[in-house]
Design a protein around this motif. Sequence first.
Motif, short mmCIF file in Angstrom:
data_model
loop_
_atom_site.label_atom_id
_atom_site.label_comp_id
_atom_site.label_asym_id
_atom_site.label_seq_id
_atom_site.Cartn_x
_atom_site.Cartn_y
_atom_site.Cartn_z
N VAL A 129 -34.26 -50.19 6.53
CA VAL A 129 -34.03 -49.14 7.53
C VAL A 129 -35.36 -48.74 8.19
N CYS A 130 -36.41 -48.62 7.40
CA CYS A 130 -37.73 -48.24 7.96
C CYS A 130 -38.21 -49.25 9.00
N VAL A 131 -38.14 -50.53 8.65
CA VAL A 131 -38.64 -51.56 9.56
C VAL A 131 -37.78 -51.64 10.81
N ASN A 132 -36.46 -51.51 10.66
CA ASN A 132 -35.59 -51.52 11.84
C ASN A 132 -35.85 -50.30 12.72
N TYR A 133 -36.10 -49.16 12.10
CA TYR A 133 -36.42 -47.97 12.88
C TYR A 133 -37.67 -48.20 13.72
N PHE A 134 -38.67 -48.84 13.12
CA PHE A 134 -39.90 -49.10 13.86
C PHE A 134 -39.67 -50.04 15.03
N PHE A 135 -39.02 -51.19 14.77
CA PHE A 135 -38.86 -52.19 15.82
C PHE A 135 -37.91 -51.73 16.92
N TYR A 136 -36.79 -51.14 16.54
CA TYR A 136 -35.86 -50.69 17.58
C TYR A 136 -36.41 -49.50 18.35
N GLY A 137 -37.23 -48.70 17.68
CA GLY A 137 -37.90 -47.61 18.40
C GLY A 137 -38.88 -48.14 19.43
N GLU A 138 -39.60 -49.21 19.07
CA GLU A 138 -40.50 -49.84 20.04
C GLU A 138 -39.71 -50.38 21.24
N GLN A 155 -38.32 -37.87 23.88
CA GLN A 155 -39.74 -37.88 24.25
C GLN A 155 -40.62 -37.63 23.03
N PHE A 156 -40.20 -36.69 22.20
CA PHE A 156 -40.97 -36.40 20.98
C PHE A 156 -40.95 -37.60 20.04
N LEU A 157 -39.77 -38.19 19.83
CA LEU A 157 -39.65 -39.32 18.92
C LEU A 157 -40.45 -40.53 19.40
N VAL A 158 -40.44 -40.77 20.71
CA VAL A 158 -41.16 -41.92 21.25
C VAL A 158 -42.67 -41.68 21.20
N ARG A 159 -43.08 -40.47 21.52
CA ARG A 159 -44.51 -40.18 21.55
C ARG A 159 -45.15 -40.34 20.16
N TYR A 160 -44.43 -39.90 19.13
CA TYR A 160 -44.98 -39.98 17.77
C TYR A 160 -44.25 -41.05 16.93
N HIS A 161 -43.71 -42.03 17.62
CA HIS A 161 -42.87 -43.01 16.92
C HIS A 161 -43.62 -43.75 15.82
N ARG A 162 -44.79 -44.25 16.09
CA ARG A 162 -45.52 -45.04 15.09
C ARG A 162 -45.96 -44.18 13.91
N PHE A 163 -46.34 -42.94 14.18
CA PHE A 163 -46.72 -42.05 13.08
C PHE A 163 -45.52 -41.75 12.20
N ILE A 164 -44.36 -41.48 12.84
CA ILE A 164 -43.13 -41.21 12.07
C ILE A 164 -42.74 -42.43 11.25
N SER A 165 -42.83 -43.62 11.87
CA SER A 165 -42.47 -44.85 11.16
C SER A 165 -43.37 -45.05 9.94
N PHE A 166 -44.67 -44.82 10.11
CA PHE A 166 -45.59 -44.98 9.00
C PHE A 166 -45.31 -43.97 7.90
N ALA A 167 -45.01 -42.72 8.29
CA ALA A 167 -44.73 -41.68 7.30
C ALA A 167 -43.46 -42.01 6.51
#
Length: 440
Positions: A129-138, A155-167
């Motif tokens: 789920v984490c990896v799919n969240y990262f790639f589909y978010g990109e 806008q919030f999710l996209v702006r901080y997408h990579r930080f959220i994915s890493f967390a």
Amino acid sequence: MCCVPVCIDVPVCLDVLCVCVLMCLCVLMCLCVLMCCVPVCIDVPVCIDVPVCIDVPESFSRWKNCCIRGVLSMAMISGFFMMIYLGPIMLIVMTIQIKCFQEIIDIGYRVYHSYELPWFRTLSWYFLVCVNYFFYGETLAEYFGALVQREEPLQFLVRYHRFISFAVYLAGFCMFVLSLVKKHYRLQFYMFAWTHVTLLIVVTQSHLVIQNLFEGMIWFLVPVSIVICNDIMAYLFGFFFGRTPLIKLSPKKTWEGFIGGFFGTLVFGFILAYLLAQFQYFVCPVEYNSETNRFTAECEPSDIFVMHEYTLPFTVQSILRWKTVTIYPYQIHSVALSTFGSLIGPFGGFFASGFKRAFKIKDFADTIPGHGGIMDRFDCQYLMATFTHVYIASFIRGPNPSKVLQQLLVLQPEQQLSIFNAMRDRLRDRGILGGECVCV
């Protein structure tokens, strides 16, 4: 955010093409079934010297397997193109990805007897789920720019997408460390590595499939069809003419099947490229239309999808008696794709064969009778998708004005004005823009 379906308006004229392509593949598989299911005729010494048709016991299982594979292949091909026609394709790719992931994880679970490992299955699916969240978010940030600008939560999710994915991934990492048990240390790290390698093989390459799809449907359909055709051609040539073993990892593969599959795939890819290159729906990059809230495939076809006249080499002219030939440049690219799909693509299958031999299993699963699991059918597809993505990035893709515009719209007004003034001065220096431009 992770499961946005790709819905594209399909023009009516494509009905005929879809039916034609489907019929061609079905006819090919029908020939395979008919050729495989004909009873074997031998001469039997009886009172009268006449040939009698009987089933030879030693080869019965071989012919039966051919029949099963042929019928199910025809069903799978028909179902695949029907799903492509109906869509949404992104959900289809994700479904196949999840099934492949499950098959590989289950093998590790059985082989290493990981029944007592705490949280193993839960963490495996959590990381998926984490990896799919990262790639589909990109993908969402890259191709849904207009939609993102209208929705404040996005806008919030996209702006901080990579930080959220890493967390989110870091939370799973900490859960794994906390789940370590003294008597299972080595086995737990084995399975942690198993999960991550599976994610690398399956999820990452599935993401590349979707990236290819956004470059134009033709970059998805042609590579997929090339692998399917090569698999069928190599099987047919190997079944009827195969004598010389190709590789020890896969004893049933023969040089005759390998070479026959290569030439058959070249012809198939060249013809399929010609058929699909005529339609905007297949050749235009998929873009999101903010006015209709749908993906569209309408554009002025690029040069590789416009007929060009080429002068043939002198040696070819002397053989064919033609001086020039008019084809789509994409057909030349299809030769490169077909060459890779038939010469290098099978090594994805050999890799899978070596993997299965290492763990003493016949198939990844028994989902499809005669074919094994879903991963058994897509082992070459993932390698082909990666090559297609690299090929597009290296030889095809150029600057995309729509993506540049989306990035500009995200900037602050002052930054947009600065870029506007810089572009105005640049165009004026090159003589493209007159001096009457209004200064801002």
